[in-house]
Write an enzyme that holds these catalytic residues in place. Sequence first.
Site, PDB file in Angstrom:
ATOM      1  N   LYS A 209      -4.450 -16.737 109.363  1.00  0.00           N
ATOM      2  CA  LYS A 209      -5.210 -16.444 110.581  1.00  0.00           C
ATOM      3  C   LYS A 209      -6.562 -17.156 110.536  1.00  0.00           C
ATOM      4  O   LYS A 209      -6.954 -17.800 111.494  1.00  0.00           O
ATOM      5  CB  LYS A 209      -5.419 -14.932 110.726  1.00  0.00           C
ATOM      6  CG  LYS A 209      -6.267 -14.571 111.920  1.00  0.00           C
ATOM      7  CD  LYS A 209      -6.391 -13.082 112.147  1.00  0.00           C
ATOM      8  CE  LYS A 209      -7.278 -12.811 113.371  1.00  0.00           C
ATOM      9  NZ  LYS A 209      -7.469 -11.370 113.637  1.00  0.00           N
ATOM     10  N   GLU A 215      -6.046 -18.810  98.303  1.00  0.00           N
ATOM     11  CA  GLU A 215      -4.705 -18.982  97.732  1.00  0.00           C
ATOM     12  C   GLU A 215      -3.828 -19.849  98.639  1.00  0.00           C
ATOM     13  O   GLU A 215      -3.130 -20.753  98.189  1.00  0.00           O
ATOM     14  CB  GLU A 215      -4.025 -17.624  97.527  1.00  0.00           C
ATOM     15  CG  GLU A 215      -4.760 -16.670  96.594  1.00  0.00           C
ATOM     16  CD  GLU A 215      -5.660 -15.709  97.359  1.00  0.00           C
ATOM     17  OE1 GLU A 215      -6.284 -16.130  98.360  1.00  0.00           O
ATOM     18  OE2 GLU A 215      -5.728 -14.540  96.942  1.00  0.00           O
ATOM     19  N   GLY A 268      -4.252  -9.502 111.155  1.00  0.00           N
ATOM     20  CA  GLY A 268      -3.314 -10.176 110.247  1.00  0.00           C
ATOM     21  C   GLY A 268      -2.104  -9.321 109.930  1.00  0.00           C
ATOM     22  O   GLY A 268      -0.964  -9.772 110.027  1.00  0.00           O
ATOM     23  N   ARG A 269      -2.317  -8.038 109.616  1.00  0.00           N
ATOM     24  CA  ARG A 269      -1.191  -7.170 109.243  1.00  0.00           C
ATOM     25  C   ARG A 269      -0.431  -6.651 110.461  1.00  0.00           C
ATOM     26  O   ARG A 269       0.484  -5.864 110.340  1.00  0.00           O
ATOM     27  CB  ARG A 269      -1.681  -6.040 108.358  1.00  0.00           C
ATOM     28  CG  ARG A 269      -2.844  -5.271 108.912  1.00  0.00           C
ATOM     29  CD  ARG A 269      -3.500  -4.400 107.853  1.00  0.00           C
ATOM     30  NE  ARG A 269      -4.694  -3.748 108.380  1.00  0.00           N
ATOM     31  CZ  ARG A 269      -5.909  -4.290 108.352  1.00  0.00           C
ATOM     32  NH1 ARG A 269      -6.071  -5.493 107.803  1.00  0.00           N
ATOM     33  NH2 ARG A 269      -6.958  -3.665 108.860  1.00  0.00           N
ATOM     34  N   GLU A 354      -4.546  -1.142 103.895  1.00  0.00           N
ATOM     35  CA  GLU A 354      -5.630  -2.050 104.304  1.00  0.00           C
ATOM     36  C   GLU A 354      -6.218  -1.583 105.641  1.00  0.00           C
ATOM     37  O   GLU A 354      -7.375  -1.858 105.954  1.00  0.00           O
ATOM     38  CB  GLU A 354      -5.131  -3.489 104.415  1.00  0.00           C
ATOM     39  CG  GLU A 354      -6.265  -4.501 104.543  1.00  0.00           C
ATOM     40  CD  GLU A 354      -5.828  -5.938 104.290  1.00  0.00           C
ATOM     41  OE1 GLU A 354      -5.355  -6.593 105.237  1.00  0.00           O
ATOM     42  OE2 GLU A 354      -5.947  -6.397 103.140  1.00  0.00           O
ATOM     43  N   HIS A 385      16.691   6.160  89.731  1.00  0.00           N
ATOM     44  CA  HIS A 385      16.779   5.881  88.300  1.00  0.00           C
ATOM     45  C   HIS A 385      15.454   5.371  87.765  1.00  0.00           C
ATOM     46  O   HIS A 385      15.389   4.756  86.702  1.00  0.00           O
ATOM     47  CB  HIS A 385      17.898   4.858  88.054  1.00  0.00           C
ATOM     48  CG  HIS A 385      19.216   5.296  88.577  1.00  0.00           C
ATOM     49  ND1 HIS A 385      20.103   6.045  87.851  1.00  0.00           N
ATOM     50  CD2 HIS A 385      19.772   5.155  89.816  1.00  0.00           C
ATOM     51  CE1 HIS A 385      21.158   6.322  88.592  1.00  0.00           C
ATOM     52  NE2 HIS A 385      20.987   5.789  89.787  1.00  0.00           N
ATOM     53  N   LYS A 495     -13.435 -11.056  96.279  1.00  0.00           N
ATOM     54  CA  LYS A 495     -13.265 -12.490  96.559  1.00  0.00           C
ATOM     55  C   LYS A 495     -14.566 -13.241  96.280  1.00  0.00           C
ATOM     56  O   LYS A 495     -14.573 -14.313  95.672  1.00  0.00           O
ATOM     57  CB  LYS A 495     -12.849 -12.686  98.026  1.00  0.00           C
ATOM     58  CG  LYS A 495     -11.376 -12.407  98.292  1.00  0.00           C
ATOM     59  CD  LYS A 495     -11.030 -12.108  99.739  1.00  0.00           C
ATOM     60  CE  LYS A 495     -11.025 -13.206 100.685  1.00  0.00           C
ATOM     61  NZ  LYS A 495     -10.439 -12.837 102.025  1.00  0.00           N
TER      62      LYS A 495
HETATM   63  O1  F6P Z   1      -6.176  -9.180 102.407  1.00  0.00           O
HETATM   64  C1  F6P Z   1      -7.217  -9.695 103.172  1.00  0.00           C
HETATM   65  C2  F6P Z   1      -6.655 -10.542 104.266  1.00  0.00           C
HETATM   66  O2  F6P Z   1      -7.685 -10.969 105.096  1.00  0.00           O
HETATM   67  C3  F6P Z   1      -5.582  -9.817 105.085  1.00  0.00           C
HETATM   68  O3  F6P Z   1      -6.109  -8.944 106.036  1.00  0.00           O
HETATM   69  C4  F6P Z   1      -4.836 -10.976 105.657  1.00  0.00           C
HETATM   70  O4  F6P Z   1      -3.572 -10.607 106.157  1.00  0.00           O
HETATM   71  C5  F6P Z   1      -4.756 -11.897 104.427  1.00  0.00           C
HETATM   72  O5  F6P Z   1      -5.994 -11.692 103.738  1.00  0.00           O
HETATM   73  C6  F6P Z   1      -4.547 -13.358 104.753  1.00  0.00           C
HETATM   74  O6  F6P Z   1      -5.566 -13.785 105.626  1.00  0.00           O
HETATM   75  P1  F6P Z   1      -5.295 -15.142 106.462  1.00  0.00           P
HETATM   76  O7  F6P Z   1      -4.102 -14.867 107.353  1.00  0.00           O
HETATM   77  O8  F6P Z   1      -6.561 -15.383 107.220  1.00  0.00           O
HETATM   78  O9  F6P Z   1      -4.990 -16.221 105.468  1.00  0.00           O
END
Ligand code: F6P
Length: 539
Positions: A209, A215, A268-269, A354, A385, A495
């Site tokens: 987003k 990462e 995002g979620r 979150e 189990h 972060k």
């Molecule tokens: O975990 C933090 C967060 O901002 C989430 O809310 C989001 O889904 C994820 O990192 C990835 O963010 P982006 O879609 O901006 O890469």
Amino acid sequence: MLFRSMPPSTHSPAWLALKSHQQTMEHASIAQLFETDPQRFAHFSVHLGGMLLDFSKNLVNHDTMHLLAELARERKLGERLRRLFSGGKVNTTENRAALHTALRSEQALVVDGVDVQPQIQAVLERMQKFSDGVRDGSIAGNNGRRYTDVLHIGIGGSHLGPLLATRALAPYATGGPRIHFISNIDMAALQRTLAPLAAATTLVIIVSKTFSTTETLANARAVLAWLKQGVGDTAGRQCVAITADTRRAADFGVGNDCIFPFWDWVGGRYSLWSAVGLPVALACGMAAFRDLLRGAHEMDEHFRNAAFEKSMPVVLAMLGIWYNNFFAAATQAILPYDESLALLPPYLQQLEMESNGKCVDEDGASVDCDTGMIVWGAAGTDAQHSFFQLLHQGTRLIPADFIAVCQPHHTVEEHHAILMANFFAQPAALMNGAPVVTNPHDRFPGNRPTNSLLLDRLTPHTLGQLLALYEHKVFVQSVIWGINPFDQPGVELGKRLAARIQPELDTNEPVTGYDSSTNGLIDFYKANRDARDRERGPQ
Ligand code: F6P
């Protein structure tokens, strides 16, 4: 302008009424409640389309459900709900709407003076054309070869939704490319994922987003290098981006015609319903993705129109409030008795924790009650189990949602019968327990509450219903607690510190700028990461 007329309080009439009612119900027996009401199952169930929610195995009676609904009314849930759907700035800290519902409504909705529906439909059209092209081969790799594989790069909400949906809908994935997901920064994950792939027939999708997540961008750079090595400098043409920051994606080198946008009013979620859901269209066809949207929209309409006492999201939410805030239950288990939903627990962990893992309310004041529950779980019958011993004989109250499907996609009746027998047995055993006969270790206390969710089939439609159900459950709980479920400031501190530590790992100099534990750990790492050790290979 903050919307709430009064801060939520644990001294409000509705809250105090529930507190008093809890003193009665803590001595109640769920099994006894069935004895006194032969129609209990019918009275404490809700149907919607092909979905049944049975909440009769809870430590509640009609008074409980009434008092919980009264708390929802006291917190003005109806008004807050209407504001959510109408584009109100419900994401108070970021002054944004949260319009995942608009993504699936097909209805006009004006936000900041602009009807958002035409742009939503335009992106759906682009998704349709693109996924049709990849699936029929008219959109192919640089050498004209059909894409056999898609490598999806994203994390959190840019990963968990597409991963869950493509896994859950695998039986519908006919005629499309295989979808592979990479999320973690650990290179072992990327190496394992890349191993079976051929660059010439791999489409790369970068989902972020913000298009700034460390990462995702690091993985994207590594994958683009791998792609270039395989197909040369035209690698960029085998790459699309899905983002709310199209400028950053273009700066990264993705062609404008290869960028699928979504909007800042999509969390995002909560973004599976946007272009983030493209992998579903690639794997299963755009018709399946549109069915997913329709299922979610059906749950939206149910949420908007049903009386609180018969609203699936409100019932699930308020039962969580009941155990979290009046029985001090800290965790909630999600137990899908369907392998296709094995990834539902990690998806709901982000959605619920979150969203509602907050200790400050919308006004910036510290909350005066517990908020987001710890969500965990695993697929049954594996879970039996692993941790069912604790569920049955542990010392903790752990409300659980059991979820199953009547008609599996496979046709092996015997296995489904065993799975379903356990799905029916476990909630009954958790409720009824077993008296001590001789050996006290065989005592099952029972009276352990569960919900049972039964889907007639797991289709794109019912999956959409299921995920929207939990989205609205989370929203209802946020209203009761008075918190903003649509931001995530809590992820930033770690972060920022990681960004400060990372450059310190470039040398073998001892570090001194942190607490002695962090300094010591980093120094131990530096002393033991010598490349010569790696040459010996795993020991
Ligand atoms: O975990 C933090 C967060 O901002 C989430 O809310 C989001 O889904 C994820 O990192 C990835 O963010 P982006 O879609 O901006 O890469």
